[in-house]
Design a protein around this motif. Structure first.
Motif, mmCIF file in Angstrom:
data_model
loop_
_atom_site.group_PDB
_atom_site.id
_atom_site.type_symbol
_atom_site.label_atom_id
_atom_site.label_comp_id
_atom_site.label_asym_id
_atom_site.label_seq_id
_atom_site.Cartn_x
_atom_site.Cartn_y
_atom_site.Cartn_z
ATOM 1 N N ILE A 108 -11.099 -2.917 4.873
ATOM 2 C CA ILE A 108 -11.451 -1.931 3.843
ATOM 3 C C ILE A 108 -11.178 -0.523 4.333
ATOM 4 O O ILE A 108 -10.636 0.312 3.591
ATOM 5 C CB ILE A 108 -12.928 -2.102 3.420
ATOM 6 N N LEU A 109 -11.517 -0.245 5.575
ATOM 7 C CA LEU A 109 -11.275 1.082 6.145
ATOM 8 C C LEU A 109 -9.776 1.401 6.170
ATOM 9 O O LEU A 109 -9.358 2.501 5.798
ATOM 10 C CB LEU A 109 -11.870 1.151 7.552
ATOM 11 N N LEU A 110 -8.965 0.439 6.591
ATOM 12 C CA LEU A 110 -7.518 0.655 6.617
ATOM 13 C C LEU A 110 -6.944 0.846 5.207
ATOM 14 O O LEU A 110 -6.055 1.671 5.002
ATOM 15 C CB LEU A 110 -6.822 -0.510 7.326
ATOM 16 N N MET A 111 -7.454 0.078 4.242
ATOM 17 C CA MET A 111 -7.010 0.247 2.858
ATOM 18 C C MET A 111 -7.368 1.633 2.344
ATOM 19 O O MET A 111 -6.580 2.272 1.649
ATOM 20 C CB MET A 111 -7.634 -0.829 1.959
ATOM 21 N N PHE A 113 -7.786 4.398 4.208
ATOM 22 C CA PHE A 113 -6.910 5.375 4.848
ATOM 23 C C PHE A 113 -5.509 5.347 4.245
ATOM 24 O O PHE A 113 -4.854 6.375 4.094
ATOM 25 C CB PHE A 113 -6.844 5.161 6.353
ATOM 26 N N LYS A 114 -5.030 4.151 3.905
ATOM 27 C CA LYS A 114 -3.721 4.033 3.272
ATOM 28 C C LYS A 114 -3.742 4.675 1.897
ATOM 29 O O LYS A 114 -2.804 5.347 1.482
ATOM 30 C CB LYS A 114 -3.312 2.577 3.189
ATOM 31 N N TRP A 115 -4.862 4.503 1.176
ATOM 32 C CA TRP A 115 -4.989 5.050 -0.177
ATOM 33 C C TRP A 115 -4.984 6.577 -0.153
ATOM 34 O O TRP A 115 -4.366 7.206 -0.991
ATOM 35 C CB TRP A 115 -6.270 4.520 -0.821
ATOM 36 N N ILE A 116 -5.693 7.164 0.846
ATOM 37 C CA ILE A 116 -5.699 8.624 0.924
ATOM 38 C C ILE A 116 -4.533 9.148 1.762
ATOM 39 O O ILE A 116 -4.401 10.344 1.949
ATOM 40 C CB ILE A 116 -7.046 9.168 1.445
ATOM 41 N N GLN A 117 -3.725 8.231 2.286
ATOM 42 C CA GLN A 117 -2.507 8.510 3.031
ATOM 43 C C GLN A 117 -2.745 9.412 4.242
ATOM 44 O O GLN A 117 -2.139 10.468 4.395
ATOM 45 C CB GLN A 117 -1.455 9.110 2.113
ATOM 46 N N ILE A 118 -3.615 8.924 5.111
ATOM 47 C CA ILE A 118 -3.841 9.636 6.382
ATOM 48 C C ILE A 118 -2.931 9.026 7.417
ATOM 49 O O ILE A 118 -2.778 7.885 7.564
ATOM 50 C CB ILE A 118 -5.311 9.558 6.819
#
Length: 118
Positions: A108-111, A113-118
């Motif tokens: 969930i954390l990786l998803m 970060f991917k969603w906010i594009q960090i």
């Protein structure tokens, strides 16, 4: 900060949120753990799941979610007095659930970060 006593210990106990029923706590070399067997297993499993994920071990989120089921069933059977659980079963089901939830939280954390594009 000293964890063994004083304010540090009180803070840690509040964060762990365990009932700490003495007969459900593991005793190692005469020392009673400050959390029950199920919570201990859950904490160890959680940390192991996160570490193994970071080292490349990947499990499908569905499998990780299924790993929580034995703990929920064991808790429910004990809660409604169908059967009394044992500390060994509590540790094992806690390990499974903690591992599964640790991996799910990383996913969930990786998803995120991917969603906010960090």
């Amino acid at each position: 900060m000293e964890i063994a006593g004083g304010a540090g210990r009180q803070f840690l106990m509040r964060m762990m949120r365990c009932h700490r029923i003495p007969e459900r706590c593991l005793v190692i070399a005469g020392w009673r753990m400050p959390v029950c067997a199920r919570c201990f297993g859950s904490y160890v499993g959680h940390i192991a799941g996160i570490i193994l994920f970071l080292f490349g071990v990947r499990l499908h989120w569905g499998i990780c979610l299924a790993m929580v089921v034995p703990m929920v069933v064991d808790w429910g059977l004990q809660r409604y007095r169908v059967i009394m659980s044992t500390n060994g079963r509590r540790v094992i089901t806690g390990l499974l659930a903690g591992f599964g939830m640790g991996v799910i939280q990383i996913i969930i954390l990786l998803m995120f970060f991917k969603w906010i594009q960090i």
